[in-house]
Design a protein around this motif. Structure first.
Motif, PDB file in Angstrom:
ATOM      1  N   LYS A  31      11.912   3.731   2.672  1.00  0.00           N
ATOM      2  CA  LYS A  31      11.939   3.736   4.146  1.00  0.00           C
ATOM      3  C   LYS A  31      11.882   5.169   4.677  1.00  0.00           C
ATOM      4  CE  LYS A  31      14.241  -0.657   4.690  1.00  0.00           C
ATOM      5  NZ  LYS A  31      15.550  -1.274   4.474  1.00  0.00           N
ATOM      6  N   VAL A  32      12.613   6.065   4.013  1.00  0.00           N
ATOM      7  CA  VAL A  32      12.569   7.479   4.396  1.00  0.00           C
ATOM      8  C   VAL A  32      11.132   8.000   4.274  1.00  0.00           C
ATOM      9  CG1 VAL A  32      13.222   9.791   3.589  1.00  0.00           C
ATOM     10  CG2 VAL A  32      14.983   8.026   3.874  1.00  0.00           C
ATOM     11  N   SER A  47       5.824   9.290  11.134  1.00  0.00           N
ATOM     12  CA  SER A  47       6.255  10.117  12.261  1.00  0.00           C
ATOM     13  C   SER A  47       5.290  11.266  12.500  1.00  0.00           C
ATOM     14  CB  SER A  47       7.675  10.646  12.027  1.00  0.00           C
ATOM     15  OG  SER A  47       7.692  11.522  10.925  1.00  0.00           O
ATOM     16  N   LEU A  48       4.415  11.541  11.519  1.00  0.00           N
ATOM     17  CA  LEU A  48       3.352  12.533  11.708  1.00  0.00           C
ATOM     18  C   LEU A  48       2.046  11.863  12.146  1.00  0.00           C
ATOM     19  CD1 LEU A  48       3.960  14.751   8.551  1.00  0.00           C
ATOM     20  CD2 LEU A  48       4.094  15.523  10.932  1.00  0.00           C
ATOM     21  N   ARG A  51      10.378   9.614  -7.627  1.00  0.00           N
ATOM     22  CA  ARG A  51      10.888  10.908  -7.161  1.00  0.00           C
ATOM     23  C   ARG A  51      10.489  12.021  -8.121  1.00  0.00           C
ATOM     24  NH1 ARG A  51      16.362   7.862  -7.150  1.00  0.00           N
ATOM     25  NH2 ARG A  51      14.799   6.277  -6.999  1.00  0.00           N
ATOM     26  N   ALA A  98      12.234   1.482  -8.440  1.00  0.00           N
ATOM     27  CA  ALA A  98      12.534   2.102  -7.144  1.00  0.00           C
ATOM     28  C   ALA A  98      11.438   3.097  -6.757  1.00  0.00           C
ATOM     29  CB  ALA A  98      13.884   2.819  -7.237  1.00  0.00           C
ATOM     30  N   THR A  99      11.470   3.525  -5.519  1.00  0.00           N
ATOM     31  CA  THR A  99      10.564   4.569  -5.037  1.00  0.00           C
ATOM     32  C   THR A  99      10.647   5.790  -5.956  1.00  0.00           C
ATOM     33  OG1 THR A  99      10.759   3.774  -2.766  1.00  0.00           O
ATOM     34  CG2 THR A  99      10.085   6.075  -3.064  1.00  0.00           C
ATOM     35  N   GLN A 147      18.344  18.758  -2.023  1.00  0.00           N
ATOM     36  CA  GLN A 147      17.902  18.196  -0.755  1.00  0.00           C
ATOM     37  C   GLN A 147      16.694  17.318  -1.025  1.00  0.00           C
ATOM     38  OE1 GLN A 147      15.788  21.085   1.980  1.00  0.00           O
ATOM     39  NE2 GLN A 147      16.913  22.542   0.737  1.00  0.00           N
ATOM     40  N   GLU A 148      16.577  16.235  -0.276  1.00  0.00           N
ATOM     41  CA  GLU A 148      15.502  15.284  -0.469  1.00  0.00           C
ATOM     42  C   GLU A 148      14.470  15.423   0.662  1.00  0.00           C
ATOM     43  OE1 GLU A 148      18.763  14.448  -1.067  1.00  0.00           O
ATOM     44  OE2 GLU A 148      18.458  14.265  -3.214  1.00  0.00           O
ATOM     45  N   ILE A 149      13.209  15.574   0.282  1.00  0.00           N
ATOM     46  CA  ILE A 149      12.125  15.678   1.261  1.00  0.00           C
ATOM     47  C   ILE A 149      10.953  14.862   0.739  1.00  0.00           C
ATOM     48  CG2 ILE A 149      10.552  17.250   2.445  1.00  0.00           C
ATOM     49  CD1 ILE A 149      12.487  19.481   2.113  1.00  0.00           C
ATOM     50  N   ASP A 165      13.052   0.128  -0.533  1.00  0.00           N
ATOM     51  CA  ASP A 165      14.427   0.629  -0.681  1.00  0.00           C
ATOM     52  C   ASP A 165      14.653   1.777   0.309  1.00  0.00           C
ATOM     53  OD1 ASP A 165      12.926   2.655  -1.867  1.00  0.00           O
ATOM     54  OD2 ASP A 165      13.512   2.124  -3.915  1.00  0.00           O
ATOM     55  N   GLN A 166      15.846   2.388   0.261  1.00  0.00           N
ATOM     56  CA  GLN A 166      16.159   3.430   1.252  1.00  0.00           C
ATOM     57  C   GLN A 166      15.188   4.604   1.183  1.00  0.00           C
ATOM     58  OE1 GLN A 166      20.309   4.056   0.216  1.00  0.00           O
ATOM     59  NE2 GLN A 166      20.963   3.253   2.194  1.00  0.00           N
ATOM     60  N   LEU A 167      14.888   5.055  -0.047  1.00  0.00           N
ATOM     61  CA  LEU A 167      13.986   6.209  -0.140  1.00  0.00           C
ATOM     62  C   LEU A 167      12.567   5.822   0.282  1.00  0.00           C
ATOM     63  CD1 LEU A 167      15.246   8.018  -3.383  1.00  0.00           C
ATOM     64  CD2 LEU A 167      15.712   8.576  -0.996  1.00  0.00           C
ATOM     65  N   HIS A 216       8.905   6.545   6.982  1.00  0.00           N
ATOM     66  CA  HIS A 216       9.211   7.204   8.257  1.00  0.00           C
ATOM     67  C   HIS A 216       8.566   8.576   8.345  1.00  0.00           C
ATOM     68  CE1 HIS A 216      11.562  10.281  10.408  1.00  0.00           C
ATOM     69  NE2 HIS A 216      11.465   9.421  11.381  1.00  0.00           N
ATOM     70  N   ASP A 217       8.727   9.358   7.271  1.00  0.00           N
ATOM     71  CA  ASP A 217       8.261  10.749   7.333  1.00  0.00           C
ATOM     72  C   ASP A 217       6.744  10.819   7.529  1.00  0.00           C
ATOM     73  OD1 ASP A 217      10.840  11.668   7.135  1.00  0.00           O
ATOM     74  OD2 ASP A 217      10.750  12.076   4.993  1.00  0.00           O
TER      75      ASP A 217
END
Lengths: 253, 253
Positions: free
Chosen positions: B90-91, B98-99, B116, B113-114, B56-58, B86-88, B94-95
């Motif tokens: 943006k994720v 959103s806080l 990990r 890339a982002t 799972q990605e967090i 990139d997609q990650l 957002h995370d």
């Protein structure tokens, strides 16, 4: 007929679940039917996502989750679904293949990004979902290889596929390939709203092509527009091979 | 001096955590030090990922997790870190947003890339980590705006940043900006292996620029090469403002 290579071959939407906890007001404010899945376009998906709290991403999709579950129990299984050649598509492919699921549909090199399902969990543990199909929008007959279908003892189809015209042709092609190879065809009705959208076509499909039907009480009662589970049974008199799963009460017949 | 806008401004690696459960043999086979973080290049990160089960990605990262935790308690906070567009990325963006975390570093439009962090959880609940920094490799002084740093009551720095030369310059620039604005500078030593890699520089940093130091017993004993926590205290005689956090026993002084 040779022995099948796969216990189950699933065909469904390839979606990354984006899971977060929200309050009931969030569901109301965004006008989602509680507990159901709403299909949305990219614009609405992005607007909802922008309002969501931090999330966790897990590979999902109704049919793919079932296939992954079977794989984790040790079954030899395959999945047909469509992702793009982007980061989430790579994550998705990794997650399935790491469970030894046979998954060899080439990722799309153009078109929308890998699809995702915003899973909004309310305090009562109910899941309300909002799906942007993305690359999965275009799953079609070209993605279904009859030779692969013939290698599965059961071909398991996701009702949600019915929301996209090319996917209907993919389902029909897969059902025909399975049938001509003397394999079984299974379908899940997915959710009562999905049944509402495709009632007549689902009835024909169940009457003519489906050997194993997965439905909970709300879904099957919606399919035949009856109020009572017992009233459903009469519809299966002529189809003794059809199995009906009633949620939390086991398989009925 | 004007009132600060942020209780804490964090500077750290922006990493998406990729969390999965593995057995002890997995850690041994890949030769990772248990419970620590190993920095790897893209090739090794991809090889390890290919062997991992579904994940799972967090959104994560040591410092960013602390900032997110503070935000969830209602603190007004900011974060400086580097993702790609990139997609990650943006994720990740957002995370944090959103806080209500202030996060306005422009995502990189070129380069890796982002980043990990593969988080491998063994049955004893120990987390062994393998980090590919990706876009975070290039966090540098240009990402640190002294005017933004001056708006934070505390600037909180992640020890792991020390693994990248441009990030060291970013840390020094941030510490100088905070100091000249009469703000506090905090540092976490991150993990004992990180301290091993940068012992002398960390000692100088703690002696000259750090007001609040976060370290558990293994980290602080490694920093001063002593066996006993009590022996550490003497090193802080001349720095009364330095606070030392001892894991599970609260702040020592």
């Amino acid at each position: 007929m040779s022995d099948p290579d796969f216990a189950v071959l699933g065909i469904g939407n390839a979606l990354v679940d984006v899971i977060s906890s929200v309050d009931d007001e969030f569901i109301t404010a965004h006008d989602f039917p509680r507990g159901a899945t709403t299909m949305v376009d990219l614009e609405r998906a992005e607007a909802v996502y922008a309002d969501l709290p931090p999330a966790q991403e897990i590979s999902g999709g109704s049919c793919a989750n079932t296939i992954a579950g079977l794989a984790s129990f040790g079954a030899t299984v395959a999945f047909v679904g469509r992702v793009r050649d982007d980061q989430l598509g790579k994550v998705y492919t990794h997650d399935l293949r790491s469970l030894d699921v046979h998954f060899d549909v080439a990722p799309a090199t153009t078109g929308p990004a890998t699809g995702r399902c915003l899973v909004m969990v309310t305090p009562d543990a109910q899941r309300t979902q909002c799906t942007y199909l993305g690359a999965s929008t275009f799953i079609g007959p070209d993605d279904v290889d009859p030779a692969l279908v013939a290698r599965g003892a059961v071909t398991y189809l996701e009702g949600y596929l019915w929301d996209q015209p090319p996917a209907k042709d993919a389902i029909r092609k897969a059902a025909a390939a399975a049938s001509s190879a003397n394999r079984l065809v299974a379908l899940t009705l997915s959710d009562p709203f999905c049944v509402d959208r495709h009632r007549e076509e689902f009835r024909d499909l169940v009457a003519d092509e489906i050997d194993v039907l997965f439905a909970n009480e709300a879904e099957i009662c919606s399919l035949y527009e009856v109020d009572d589970f017992d009233a459903v049974i009469s519809h299966f008199g002529a189809r003794p091979a059809v199995s009906l799963a009633k949620l939390a009460e086991g398989v009925v017949r």
